[in-house]
Design a protein around this motif. Structure first.
Motif, mmCIF file in Angstrom:
data_model
loop_
_atom_site.group_PDB
_atom_site.id
_atom_site.type_symbol
_atom_site.label_atom_id
_atom_site.label_comp_id
_atom_site.label_asym_id
_atom_site.label_seq_id
_atom_site.Cartn_x
_atom_site.Cartn_y
_atom_site.Cartn_z
ATOM 1 N N VAL A 34 -4.876 0.813 10.382
ATOM 2 C CA VAL A 34 -6.082 -0.018 10.348
ATOM 3 C C VAL A 34 -6.972 0.324 9.162
ATOM 4 N N GLU A 35 -7.036 1.577 8.803
ATOM 5 C CA GLU A 35 -7.936 1.990 7.727
ATOM 6 C C GLU A 35 -7.430 1.609 6.329
ATOM 7 N N VAL A 36 -6.207 1.136 6.213
ATOM 8 C CA VAL A 36 -5.647 0.759 4.916
ATOM 9 C C VAL A 36 -5.983 -0.702 4.626
ATOM 10 N N ASN A 37 -6.561 -0.950 3.459
ATOM 11 C CA ASN A 37 -6.886 -2.305 3.028
ATOM 12 C C ASN A 37 -5.589 -2.991 2.599
ATOM 13 N N THR A 38 -5.241 -4.065 3.278
ATOM 14 C CA THR A 38 -3.965 -4.738 3.049
ATOM 15 C C THR A 38 -3.851 -5.282 1.628
ATOM 16 N N ARG A 39 -4.899 -5.907 1.116
ATOM 17 C CA ARG A 39 -4.852 -6.463 -0.241
ATOM 18 C C ARG A 39 -4.658 -5.357 -1.290
ATOM 19 N N ARG A 40 -5.367 -4.249 -1.123
ATOM 20 C CA ARG A 40 -5.195 -3.128 -2.060
ATOM 21 C C ARG A 40 -3.783 -2.576 -1.976
ATOM 22 N N MET A 56 -5.110 3.895 -4.888
ATOM 23 C CA MET A 56 -4.387 4.113 -3.655
ATOM 24 C C MET A 56 -3.002 4.678 -3.992
ATOM 25 N N ARG A 57 -2.613 5.676 -3.272
ATOM 26 C CA ARG A 57 -1.293 6.277 -3.461
ATOM 27 C C ARG A 57 -0.218 5.389 -2.831
ATOM 28 N N LEU A 58 0.967 5.452 -3.362
ATOM 29 C CA LEU A 58 2.076 4.662 -2.860
ATOM 30 C C LEU A 58 2.375 4.995 -1.399
ATOM 31 N N GLU A 59 2.219 6.253 -1.032
ATOM 32 C CA GLU A 59 2.477 6.682 0.344
ATOM 33 C C GLU A 59 1.513 6.025 1.334
ATOM 34 N N GLN A 60 0.308 5.737 0.879
ATOM 35 C CA GLN A 60 -0.670 5.058 1.731
ATOM 36 C C GLN A 60 -0.343 3.570 1.860
ATOM 37 N N ALA A 61 0.132 2.980 0.778
ATOM 38 C CA ALA A 61 0.434 1.555 0.774
ATOM 39 C C ALA A 61 1.710 1.241 1.558
ATOM 40 N N ARG A 64 5.695 3.894 5.911
ATOM 41 C CA ARG A 64 7.012 3.994 6.547
ATOM 42 C C ARG A 64 8.143 3.686 5.572
ATOM 43 N N ARG A 65 7.792 3.443 4.291
ATOM 44 C CA ARG A 65 8.747 3.167 3.222
ATOM 45 C C ARG A 65 9.597 1.932 3.468
ATOM 46 N N LEU A 66 9.069 0.974 4.216
ATOM 47 C CA LEU A 66 9.810 -0.254 4.491
ATOM 48 C C LEU A 66 9.999 -1.088 3.226
ATOM 49 N N ILE A 67 8.936 -1.218 2.458
ATOM 50 C CA ILE A 67 9.014 -2.020 1.242
ATOM 51 C C ILE A 67 9.938 -1.335 0.231
ATOM 52 N N ALA A 68 9.798 -0.043 0.088
ATOM 53 C CA ALA A 68 10.649 0.703 -0.843
ATOM 54 C C ALA A 68 12.131 0.535 -0.490
ATOM 55 N N GLU A 69 12.433 0.629 0.781
ATOM 56 C CA GLU A 69 13.825 0.498 1.211
ATOM 57 C C GLU A 69 14.347 -0.920 1.008
ATOM 58 N N SER A 70 13.474 -1.922 1.137
ATOM 59 C CA SER A 70 13.928 -3.297 0.948
ATOM 60 C C SER A 70 14.423 -3.520 -0.480
ATOM 61 N N TYR A 71 13.824 -2.827 -1.429
ATOM 62 C CA TYR A 71 14.259 -2.943 -2.816
ATOM 63 C C TYR A 71 15.617 -2.278 -3.049
ATOM 64 N N ARG A 72 16.025 -1.426 -2.159
ATOM 65 C CA ARG A 72 17.308 -0.734 -2.306
ATOM 66 C C ARG A 72 18.464 -1.488 -1.660
ATOM 67 N N LEU A 127 -1.061 -4.243 -1.101
ATOM 68 C CA LEU A 127 -0.170 -5.206 -1.745
ATOM 69 C C LEU A 127 -0.232 -5.091 -3.264
ATOM 70 N N LYS A 128 -1.432 -4.954 -3.791
ATOM 71 C CA LYS A 128 -1.582 -4.800 -5.238
ATOM 72 C C LYS A 128 -0.900 -3.528 -5.734
ATOM 73 N N ARG A 129 -1.016 -2.469 -4.969
ATOM 74 C CA ARG A 129 -0.376 -1.195 -5.341
ATOM 75 C C ARG A 129 1.143 -1.334 -5.329
ATOM 76 N N LEU A 130 1.675 -2.001 -4.298
ATOM 77 C CA LEU A 130 3.113 -2.187 -4.201
ATOM 78 C C LEU A 130 3.631 -3.067 -5.342
ATOM 79 N N LEU A 131 2.897 -4.113 -5.661
ATOM 80 C CA LEU A 131 3.301 -4.964 -6.777
ATOM 81 C C LEU A 131 3.262 -4.205 -8.097
ATOM 82 N N ALA A 132 2.250 -3.394 -8.274
ATOM 83 C CA ALA A 132 2.165 -2.589 -9.493
ATOM 84 C C ALA A 132 3.362 -1.647 -9.610
#
Length: 88
Positions: A39-45, A1-6, A9-17, A47-52
């Protein structure tokens, strides 16, 4: 999964800033992220992508802890109350 899909809206990315962000604020951002995820995005996948992406760079960041909590299994609900509880 690409970061843009996970994090579309870049909310998680911005929180780190955000400097000096607290866990409470991270939970609020996480909830907004989860509710806005397509809806089509698997939440667990996602989350794993964001953690990675972020956990190695910022292991002590409050958002990293929130993302890890998001992967934990929810406790099994227990029955509370009801007729049998009123009889005893």
């Amino acid at each position: 999964m690409r970061l843009e899909q996970a994090d579309p809206r870049r909310l998680i990315a911005e929180s780190y800033r955000i400097e000096a962000i607290r866990a409470e604020e991270c939970r609020s951002i996480f909830l907004d992220w989860a509710l806005g995820l397509p809806v089509e995005v698997n939440t667990r996948r996602a989350l794993k992508r964001l953690l990675a992406e972020y956990s190695m760079q910022a292991p002590d960041h409050p958002m990293t802890a929130v993302l890890r909590e998001g992967l934990e299994e929810a406790p099994t609900p227990r029955r509370r109350g009801g007729a049998s509880a009123r009889r005893n």
